[in-house]
Scaffold this motif. Structure first.
Motif, PDB file in Angstrom:
ATOM      1  N   GLN A   1       7.526 -21.290  -3.688  1.00  0.00           N
ATOM      2  CA  GLN A   1       6.930 -20.003  -3.349  1.00  0.00           C
ATOM      3  C   GLN A   1       7.414 -19.524  -1.985  1.00  0.00           C
ATOM      4  O   GLN A   1       7.757 -18.344  -1.807  1.00  0.00           O
ATOM      5  CB  GLN A   1       5.404 -20.111  -3.350  1.00  0.00           C
ATOM      6  CG  GLN A   1       4.699 -18.770  -3.144  1.00  0.00           C
ATOM      7  CD  GLN A   1       3.194 -18.897  -3.254  1.00  0.00           C
ATOM      8  OE1 GLN A   1       2.636 -19.943  -2.935  1.00  0.00           O
ATOM      9  NE2 GLN A   1       2.544 -17.836  -3.697  1.00  0.00           N
TER      10      GLN A   1
ATOM     11  N   TRP B   1       9.670 -16.064  -1.306  1.00  0.00           N
ATOM     12  CA  TRP B   1       9.305 -14.965  -0.414  1.00  0.00           C
ATOM     13  C   TRP B   1      10.343 -14.764   0.686  1.00  0.00           C
ATOM     14  O   TRP B   1      10.648 -13.625   1.063  1.00  0.00           O
ATOM     15  CB  TRP B   1       7.913 -15.199   0.188  1.00  0.00           C
ATOM     16  CG  TRP B   1       6.826 -14.920  -0.805  1.00  0.00           C
ATOM     17  CD1 TRP B   1       5.990 -15.819  -1.389  1.00  0.00           C
ATOM     18  CD2 TRP B   1       6.514 -13.645  -1.381  1.00  0.00           C
ATOM     19  NE1 TRP B   1       5.158 -15.194  -2.292  1.00  0.00           N
ATOM     20  CE2 TRP B   1       5.450 -13.853  -2.302  1.00  0.00           C
ATOM     21  CE3 TRP B   1       6.998 -12.354  -1.209  1.00  0.00           C
ATOM     22  CZ2 TRP B   1       4.889 -12.822  -3.043  1.00  0.00           C
ATOM     23  CZ3 TRP B   1       6.434 -11.318  -1.944  1.00  0.00           C
ATOM     24  CH2 TRP B   1       5.393 -11.561  -2.850  1.00  0.00           C
TER      25      TRP B   1
ATOM     26  N   ARG C   1      13.197 -12.973  -0.818  1.00  0.00           N
ATOM     27  CA  ARG C   1      12.858 -11.562  -1.027  1.00  0.00           C
ATOM     28  C   ARG C   1      12.963 -10.781   0.288  1.00  0.00           C
ATOM     29  O   ARG C   1      13.512  -9.669   0.323  1.00  0.00           O
ATOM     30  CB  ARG C   1      11.446 -11.457  -1.600  1.00  0.00           C
ATOM     31  CG  ARG C   1      11.009 -10.035  -1.892  1.00  0.00           C
ATOM     32  CD  ARG C   1       9.703 -10.023  -2.664  1.00  0.00           C
ATOM     33  NE  ARG C   1       9.257  -8.658  -2.894  1.00  0.00           N
ATOM     34  CZ  ARG C   1       8.185  -8.346  -3.621  1.00  0.00           C
ATOM     35  NH1 ARG C   1       7.480  -9.297  -4.198  1.00  0.00           N
ATOM     36  NH2 ARG C   1       7.833  -7.094  -3.785  1.00  0.00           N
TER      37      ARG C   1
END
Length: 200
Positions: free
Chosen positions: A157, A161, A164
């Motif tokens: 995770q 992120w 991104r």
């Protein structure tokens, strides 16, 4: 949650992209733009009128100071800015015209050149943050790689992120890199407009 294999592939792509950018900017590692970096401008590259060094301090002229604050703002349309320059020139006594218009250009040059340099420094900070983020992504990628199958969801995770964020910043870079050029273009245009009325 994205599959780990996709995240790993994306991380490799990020690392490769970072390496390519570093190679392209090898002469200046902190400069991420395709545009050549010119940290500061010189008056001679823009202005053909009287020497601005002899014009005095533009900050001492309240009217000029207010005009500089107005005209240096990119939100003011170029045609409106040029009309303001013409109006200012028309209201000047003949004996003051050249000196005060030169003072106006001196103020615009100081203000906009400083703004442009600050933007360039901001782009360099932006590039350093991206490099630091690539290193973080590489470390997180290694953590995900050694995690047993079905585990490491928190690391995945975090990696997702950061990937991104990196990609969003990367996509905005071409627009950010244009800003110094836009400031430079406006300064050139304003200098040309002032030079025109000085020579009339």
């Amino acid at each position: 949650m994205m599959p780990a294999r996709f995240l790993l592939a994306a991380a490799f792509a990020v690392a490769a992209g970072g390496a390519a950018a570093q190679e392209a900017a090898r002469l200046d590692p902190d400069w991420p733009c395709v545009q050549r970096k010119v940290p500061t401008l010189t008056p001679a590259a823009i202005w053909t009128g009287p020497a601005i060094e002899e014009a005095g301090d533009w900050r001492d002229d309240e009217e000029v100071r207010e005009l500089v604050n107005l005209l240096s703002q990119r939100r003011v349309p170029q045609d409106e800015a040029e009309a303001t320059i013409e109006s200012f020139a028309e209201g000047l006594p003949a004996e003051e015209r050249s000196a005060r218009l030169t003072l106006l250009f001196a103020g615009l040059f100081d203000t906009m050149n400083a703004e442009r340099s600050e933007i360039i420094e901001g782009i360099e900070r932006y590039a350093r943050h991206q490099k630091a983020l690539v290193e973080t992504i590489r470390e997180q990628k290694e953590t995900v790689e050694v995690s047993p199958v079905g585990t490491g969801s928190e690391a995945e995770q975090q990696l997702f992120w950061n990937l991104r964020i990196f990609e969003e910043r990367r996509q905005s870079l071409p627009y950010i890199c244009e800003v110094p050029r836009l400031v430079e273009q406006r300064l050139f245009a304003l200098g040309r407009a002032i030079g025109t009325v000085v020579s009339e």
